[in-house]
Design a protein around this motif. Structure first.
Motif, PDB file in Angstrom:
ATOM      1  N   ALA A 121       0.843  -1.202   0.000  1.00 57.02           N
ATOM      2  CA  ALA A 121       0.000   0.000   0.000  1.00 57.02           C
ATOM      3  C   ALA A 121       0.884   1.261   0.000  1.00 57.02           C
ATOM      4  CB  ALA A 121      -0.910  -0.015   1.221  1.00 57.02           C
ATOM      5  N   THR A 122       0.416   2.311  -0.707  1.00 58.88           N
ATOM      6  CA  THR A 122       1.108   3.629  -0.700  1.00 58.88           C
ATOM      7  C   THR A 122       0.225   4.619   0.037  1.00 58.88           C
ATOM      8  OG1 THR A 122       0.121   4.255  -2.827  1.00 58.88           O
ATOM      9  CG2 THR A 122       2.264   3.127  -2.887  1.00 58.88           C
ATOM     10  N   PHE A 123       0.854   5.701   0.592  1.00 59.58           N
ATOM     11  CA  PHE A 123       0.119   6.581   1.489  1.00 59.58           C
ATOM     12  C   PHE A 123       0.192   8.040   1.046  1.00 59.58           C
ATOM     13  CE2 PHE A 123       1.797   2.990   3.939  1.00 59.58           C
ATOM     14  CZ  PHE A 123       0.629   2.451   4.435  1.00 59.58           C
ATOM     15  N   THR A 124      -0.878   8.756   1.352  1.00 58.80           N
ATOM     16  CA  THR A 124      -0.878  10.242   1.291  1.00 58.80           C
ATOM     17  C   THR A 124      -1.313  10.733   2.665  1.00 58.80           C
ATOM     18  OG1 THR A 124      -3.173  10.315   0.511  1.00 58.80           O
ATOM     19  CG2 THR A 124      -1.438  10.253  -1.167  1.00 58.80           C
ATOM     20  N   TYR A 125      -0.951  12.039   2.948  1.00 53.98           N
ATOM     21  CA  TYR A 125      -1.163  12.538   4.316  1.00 53.98           C
ATOM     22  C   TYR A 125      -1.918  13.861   4.272  1.00 53.98           C
ATOM     23  CZ  TYR A 125       2.552   9.142   5.135  1.00 53.98           C
ATOM     24  OH  TYR A 125       3.300   8.006   5.181  1.00 53.98           O
ATOM     25  N   GLY A 126      -2.679  14.100   5.289  1.00 49.83           N
ATOM     26  CA  GLY A 126      -3.310  15.409   5.484  1.00 49.83           C
ATOM     27  C   GLY A 126      -3.201  15.788   6.965  1.00 49.83           C
ATOM     28  N   TRP A 127      -2.682  17.080   7.230  1.00 50.17           N
ATOM     29  CA  TRP A 127      -2.468  17.463   8.633  1.00 50.17           C
ATOM     30  C   TRP A 127      -3.604  18.406   9.066  1.00 50.17           C
ATOM     31  CZ3 TRP A 127       1.422  15.505  11.654  1.00 50.17           C
ATOM     32  CH2 TRP A 127       2.412  14.768  11.000  1.00 50.17           C
ATOM     33  N   PHE A 128      -3.959  18.299  10.358  1.00 54.79           N
ATOM     34  CA  PHE A 128      -5.054  19.104  10.910  1.00 54.79           C
ATOM     35  C   PHE A 128      -4.600  19.738  12.222  1.00 54.79           C
ATOM     36  CE2 PHE A 128      -6.934  15.959   8.195  1.00 54.79           C
ATOM     37  CZ  PHE A 128      -7.985  16.602   7.550  1.00 54.79           C
ATOM     38  N   ASP A 154      -6.407  21.497  15.388  1.00 56.83           N
ATOM     39  CA  ASP A 154      -7.735  21.615  15.994  1.00 56.83           C
ATOM     40  C   ASP A 154      -8.831  21.341  14.965  1.00 56.83           C
ATOM     41  OD1 ASP A 154      -6.836  22.046  18.522  1.00 56.83           O
ATOM     42  OD2 ASP A 154      -7.049  24.234  18.429  1.00 56.83           O
ATOM     43  N   GLY A 155      -8.562  20.319  14.096  1.00 60.34           N
ATOM     44  CA  GLY A 155      -9.561  19.874  13.148  1.00 60.34           C
ATOM     45  C   GLY A 155      -9.605  20.646  11.867  1.00 60.34           C
ATOM     46  N   VAL A 156      -8.757  21.683  11.729  1.00 64.10           N
ATOM     47  CA  VAL A 156      -8.759  22.492  10.505  1.00 64.10           C
ATOM     48  C   VAL A 156      -7.525  22.111   9.705  1.00 64.10           C
ATOM     49  CG1 VAL A 156      -8.682  24.804   9.553  1.00 64.10           C
ATOM     50  CG2 VAL A 156     -10.005  24.344  11.628  1.00 64.10           C
ATOM     51  N   VAL A 157      -7.753  21.890   8.386  1.00 67.78           N
ATOM     52  CA  VAL A 157      -6.669  21.477   7.501  1.00 67.78           C
ATOM     53  C   VAL A 157      -5.573  22.529   7.513  1.00 67.78           C
ATOM     54  CG1 VAL A 157      -6.032  20.981   5.118  1.00 67.78           C
ATOM     55  CG2 VAL A 157      -8.213  20.156   6.014  1.00 67.78           C
ATOM     56  N   VAL A 158      -4.368  21.993   7.656  1.00 69.42           N
ATOM     57  CA  VAL A 158      -3.196  22.885   7.531  1.00 69.42           C
ATOM     58  C   VAL A 158      -2.870  22.916   6.064  1.00 69.42           C
ATOM     59  CG1 VAL A 158      -0.814  23.320   8.211  1.00 69.42           C
ATOM     60  CG2 VAL A 158      -2.403  22.230   9.841  1.00 69.42           C
ATOM     61  N   LYS A 159      -3.132  24.018   5.430  1.00 70.18           N
ATOM     62  CA  LYS A 159      -3.006  24.100   3.987  1.00 70.18           C
ATOM     63  C   LYS A 159      -1.564  23.914   3.552  1.00 70.18           C
ATOM     64  CE  LYS A 159      -7.010  27.130   3.354  1.00 70.18           C
ATOM     65  NZ  LYS A 159      -7.504  28.439   2.833  1.00 70.18           N
ATOM     66  N   GLY A 160      -1.499  23.156   2.395  1.00 67.36           N
ATOM     67  CA  GLY A 160      -0.190  22.976   1.773  1.00 67.36           C
ATOM     68  C   GLY A 160       0.680  21.930   2.447  1.00 67.36           C
ATOM     69  N   GLN A 161       0.165  21.279   3.499  1.00 61.56           N
ATOM     70  CA  GLN A 161       0.983  20.296   4.231  1.00 61.56           C
ATOM     71  C   GLN A 161       0.430  18.896   3.931  1.00 61.56           C
ATOM     72  OE1 GLN A 161       3.781  21.026   5.889  1.00 61.56           O
ATOM     73  NE2 GLN A 161       3.433  23.121   5.137  1.00 61.56           N
ATOM     74  N   GLY A 220       2.695  16.206   3.226  1.00 61.35           N
ATOM     75  CA  GLY A 220       3.783  15.243   3.340  1.00 61.35           C
ATOM     76  C   GLY A 220       3.705  14.462   4.645  1.00 61.35           C
ATOM     77  N   LYS A 221       4.699  13.666   4.763  1.00 62.07           N
ATOM     78  CA  LYS A 221       4.724  12.780   5.939  1.00 62.07           C
ATOM     79  C   LYS A 221       5.141  13.564   7.178  1.00 62.07           C
ATOM     80  CE  LYS A 221       6.767   8.381   7.381  1.00 62.07           C
ATOM     81  NZ  LYS A 221       7.681   7.265   6.996  1.00 62.07           N
ATOM     82  N   ARG A 222       5.780  14.794   6.958  1.00 61.27           N
ATOM     83  CA  ARG A 222       6.276  15.558   8.105  1.00 61.27           C
ATOM     84  C   ARG A 222       5.628  16.938   8.124  1.00 61.27           C
ATOM     85  NH1 ARG A 222      10.268  12.404   6.230  1.00 61.27           N
ATOM     86  NH2 ARG A 222      11.455  11.155   7.771  1.00 61.27           N
ATOM     87  N   LEU A 223       5.546  17.451   9.310  1.00 56.41           N
ATOM     88  CA  LEU A 223       4.978  18.792   9.499  1.00 56.41           C
ATOM     89  C   LEU A 223       5.908  19.563  10.455  1.00 56.41           C
ATOM     90  CD1 LEU A 223       2.708  20.964   9.278  1.00 56.41           C
ATOM     91  CD2 LEU A 223       1.648  19.831  11.271  1.00 56.41           C
ATOM     92  N   VAL A 224       6.408  20.822   9.967  1.00 53.87           N
ATOM     93  CA  VAL A 224       7.207  21.701  10.857  1.00 53.87           C
ATOM     94  C   VAL A 224       6.213  22.668  11.512  1.00 53.87           C
ATOM     95  CG1 VAL A 224       9.054  23.405  11.011  1.00 53.87           C
ATOM     96  CG2 VAL A 224       9.244  21.495   9.383  1.00 53.87           C
ATOM     97  N   LEU A 225       6.170  22.689  12.817  1.00 52.74           N
ATOM     98  CA  LEU A 225       5.172  23.471  13.532  1.00 52.74           C
ATOM     99  C   LEU A 225       5.503  24.974  13.407  1.00 52.74           C
ATOM    100  CD1 LEU A 225       4.723  21.249  16.689  1.00 52.74           C
ATOM    101  CD2 LEU A 225       3.118  21.512  14.796  1.00 52.74           C
ATOM    102  N   ALA A 226       4.486  25.718  12.982  1.00 51.08           N
ATOM    103  CA  ALA A 226       4.645  27.176  12.857  1.00 51.08           C
ATOM    104  C   ALA A 226       3.963  27.862  14.037  1.00 51.08           C
ATOM    105  CB  ALA A 226       4.032  27.638  11.524  1.00 51.08           C
TER     106      ALA A 226
END
Length: 835
Positions: free
Chosen positions: A778-785, A787-794, A796-802
């Protein structure tokens, strides 16, 4: 001389004969013109009982067959005179139609016949085999019973058992050691008979009464020499018959008998016991006429009443010499033979013979009458010893159809009544009816060539002289040419025509020989059934004719060769069973008529007429190599004196090509989806079958998919799955069964796990998504949230906290994809609030 009444007669002899093996038939063929047998017949095997009932009108003989359960079935037929109790009987009996219709089985039928006391006719010629010789010296166990419900016996048990001992001791003494001991019971077994007729077994119901009496003694074994006596009241209505007994063959024979408990019981009982041992009756022979029972010098003659003081005369007298010769119990030196040579020279012999009652020494003279060729025995009856109180001691007479027969002490001239039958003839010596010669008495034969003269008599013995004077003879003017004819084969009846002689002979002697050895049992017979022992031999007959004033002359027939007999096959063997590979066929023997020797069988199975190696049992297991061939069973028959022959069954149908069965259709269980295992159930096949599986997808076999389960692949998507099972068994064509096709294979369902987030929730730090172990590939895609709101443009497998995520909780959604599977998404748990 007193002329006595003979109304109190000894009554009878019954003889049983039973047969189980193939042998000489004791029945003669039915006479021409006899009525046809009933259409309903039953085959019976058992032991033949020959019954002779003796009454005022003479002896009558009847027959019965003892079955395995002990029941006796009365039968009628033309039996040979030498048939005896204990012979094996096998033959067809005619059944009344009413009995055949009413009976559901063979056993019920025969029980009905026995219960109704029916007499069945013998159909055709049965097989009757003489009983095997019993060992001697014999021990005779006595079984004693009495009927209580047909009138008063008039004698208590002690008296009845006294008769058993008296008669038993008499016969033990007369057997000269052939009977070693007698075992007498301590009690008499009393019972009430259920047989309805009033004659107590001394008539038509003998078989029924004997069967009932034997049932009271489970250990009774007639074949082993046991004897059963049944005492019945004198009041039984038996038409003058006062006793009946089975006819055996020697002092070793057992027997059964019924006797009335009357005043003459010892003599009657002794007479019936004599029948048990094979003795026939004692006769007086007057001018060629045999007067049955009138030989009262022996126990086998009349029981005569009118003795001084009342009651019967002593009948338990010493056996005459012809009867002792019949049983083979004479002593060395007991008989002096007077040989007459070739009848051309005078012969004179004088001897002093002791009384017949003596136990040792010379007691008889034997000479052959040249007129008749008959062997005569001279016995001295002194009226002493065991003969005290006998009829002849009283010098009495008995009325007969030929005149008054007179009896007195003196020299008695006797002969065998018939060779091998066990009876005796006492010669009536003159026109006055005398049966003995006193001192000074003389007897001559018909031609005057042989004379017996008694010089003196006394307590110690009698002096007798035998004189032979050759006659002045002339030759026969015509000498016959004997010719052997008939069927000169084993089992056939060979005949002899003595030829034409002139003048007419008055005495004929016939001797049959093979290789110079006499053929047993054929003396003076003009015909006989050829025994198996003569096969391949040259048979010769010599006829010697004589007449008064004529020189005895012998003529010999031309020898004939005796051919082996033909086994009279009446039916071929048969075969039953399913004609198919693996099935066992059962062979059933053919049938054949009566023979003079035992038939042996061997078996051979054949395929298309060719012997199958090793298939020599009566059963056969059908083999794969028999497919398409017919099977037969050959039965080879051999018998001594007969040509071997082979009889063959009808052919079976061709053995069909075998089919594996049962061979069920397999089934497939499970959901037809990519990655989900399917399971095959082949079902229960025929024993011995090996199974092979093959999975198919879209109608094509899947390489290597030969197990009981199969997991659909991505390439199988949208295609149906099926399993085929092939059964194999040696000798059988392979058989393949296919399951139903499944529904088309659907998309698989990915295996998922809840993803996790690694890293510290602090601005400037990096969070990493961990999807976990999903379905391989299986291959994967990711979506980061946040407080339940999509972090736009993120994505990938990693997220740098802003800074924008400070104070918020972060989660990641992982979506898995795999060709052939439905995509799936899982969301992780939220992190702590970002610092």
């Amino acid at each position: 001389m007193r002329v006595l009444r003979r109304s109190t007669l000894l009554a009878g002899a019954i003889g049983l004969a039973v047969t189980t093996t193939v042998g000489t038939a004791a029945l003669t063929p039915p006479r021409a013109g006899a009525a046809a047998p009933a259409s309903v017949t039953i085959r019976v095997r058992g032991t033949l009982m020959v019954a002779q009932a003796d009454g005022p009108a003479g002896a009558t003989t009847s027959y019965a067959v003892e079955l395995a359960d002990g029941d006796l079935v009365a039968v009628s037929g033309h039996f040979s005179p030498d048939a005896r109790t204990g012979a094996t009987f096998s033959g067809l009996l005619s059944l009344p139609a009413s009995v055949a219709r009413a009976s559901a089985s063979r056993s019920v039928t025969l029980r009905t016949v026995e219960r109704r006391m029916l007499r069945l006719s013998v159909v055709g010629i049965p097989t009757v085999t003489a009983p095997a010789a019993a060992p001697t010296p014999a021990v005779h166990h006595q079984f004693v019973a009495a009927i209580d419900n047909k009138g008063a016996l008039g004698q208590d048990d002690a008296t009845l058992l006294g008769h058993v001992s008296t008669v038993g001791s008499y016969w033990q003494d007369q057997s000269n050691g052939a009977i070693s001991s007698l075992v007498v019971p301590a009690t008499v077994t009393h019972y009430n008979t259920s047989v309805a007729l009033a004659d107590c077994g001394l008539g038509t119901d003998f078989s029924a009464v004997v069967t009932e009496a034997k049932s009271k003694f489970p250990t009774f074994n007639q074949a082993a020499g046991d004897q059963l006596v049944l005492f019945v009241p004198d009041a039984c209505a038996s038409g003058g018959v006062v006793g009946e007994g089975s006819v055996g063959s020697s002092f070793a024979s057992g027997g059964v008998l019924i006797v009335k408990a009357n005043a003459g019981i010892d003599g009657i009982y002794g007479h019936e016991t004599g029948h048990n041992y094979g003795f026939g009756h004692a006769y007086a022979r007057w001018s060629g006429t045999a007067l049955e029972y009138y030989g009262v010098y022996d126990v086998m003659g009349f029981a005569v009443s009118g003795a001084p003081g009342g009651g019967n005369f002593n009948q338990l007298t010493a056996l005459s010499t012809p009867l002792r010769v019949f049983q083979g119990v004479t002593d060395p030196g007991e008989i002096q033979d007077v040989a007459l040579g070739d009848h051309t020279q005078p012969v004179q012999a004088t001897a002093t013979i002791k009384p017949r009652t003596d136990g040792s020494g010379l007691r008889s003279v034997r000479v052959v009458d040249p007129d008749t060729g008959e062997t005569l025995y001279l016995d001295y009856r002194s009226a002493g010893g065991r003969d005290v109180g006998s009829v002849y001691a009283a010098q009495a007479g008995l009325s007969s159809p030929s005149g008054v027969v007179s009896y007195a002490p003196g020299v008695v001239i006797g002969a065998a009544h018939k060779p091998g039958v066990g009876g005796v003839d006492d010669l009536v010596l003159d026109a006055a009816g005398d049966t003995s010669l006193g001192a000074g008495g003389t007897w001559t034969n018909a031609s005057g060539t042989l004379a017996v003269h008694v010089t003196s008599t006394g307590a110690a013995g009698a002096t007798v002289t035998v004189d032979f004077t050759p006659s002045t003879t002339a030759p026969f003017t015509t000498v016959g040419t004997p010719v052997i004819g008939g069927a000169t084969t084993v089992g056939g009846t060979v005949t002899l025509n003595p030829g034409t002689w002139s003048p007419t002979p008055t005495a004929t002697t016939i001797r049959w020989t093979v290789g110079g050895t006499p053929v047993a049992g054929t003396d003076d017979k003009t015909s006989f059934v050829v025994p198996a022992s003569l096969a391949g031999q040259q048979l010769v007959a010599t006829v010697t004719e004589s007449a008064p004033g004529i020189t005895p002359t012998a003529a010999q027939a031309a020898a004939v060769s005796i051919s082996p007999g033909t086994i009279p096959v009446t039916g071929n063997p048969s075969v039953t069973g399913a004609v198919q590979v693996g099935s066992t066929l059962q062979g059933h023997t053919g049938t054949w008529g009566s023979l003079l020797s035992t038939v042996s069988s061997s078996w051979q199975w054949r395929a298309n007429g060719v012997d199958i190696p090793g298939a020599t049992a009566q059963t056969y297991s059908v083999q794969p190599g028999d497919v398409g061939k017919t099977l037969t069973l050959a039965q080879s028959l051999t018998a001594t004196g007969y040509q071997s022959t082979t009889i063959v069954s009808a052919a079976t149908a061709p053995v069909p090509t075998p089919v594996i069965s049962p061979a069920p259709v397999p089934t497939v269980t499970g959901s037809p989806r990519v990655g989900v295992a399917l399971t095959a159930d082949p079902g229960t096949w025929m024993p011995g079958v090996s199974l092979a599986l093959q999975w198919y997808v879209g109608g094509s076999p899947v390489a290597g998919a030969t197990g009981t389960s199969y997991t659909p692949r991505v390439v199988d998507l949208g295609q149906a799955v099926q399993v085929q099972v092939t059964g194999s068994r040696p000798g059988y064509p392979d058989l393949t069964q296919a399951s139903s096709q499944t529904a088309p294979v659907g998309a698989g369902v990915l295996a998922t796990v809840k993803p996790t987030i690694a890293g510290t929730a602090t601005v400037g730090r990096t969070l990493t998504a961990k999807p976990g172990a999903w379905t391989a590939g299986a291959t994967f895609t990711y979506g980061w949230f946040a407080d339940g709101v999509v972090v736009k443009g993120q994505t990938g497998k990693r997220l740098v906290l802003a800074k924008a995520q400070r104070g918020k909780r972060i989660a990641v959604r992982v979506t898995g994809s795999l060709t052939g599977y439905t995509a799936a998404s899982r969301t992780s748990a939220k992190t702590p609030r970002v610092q």
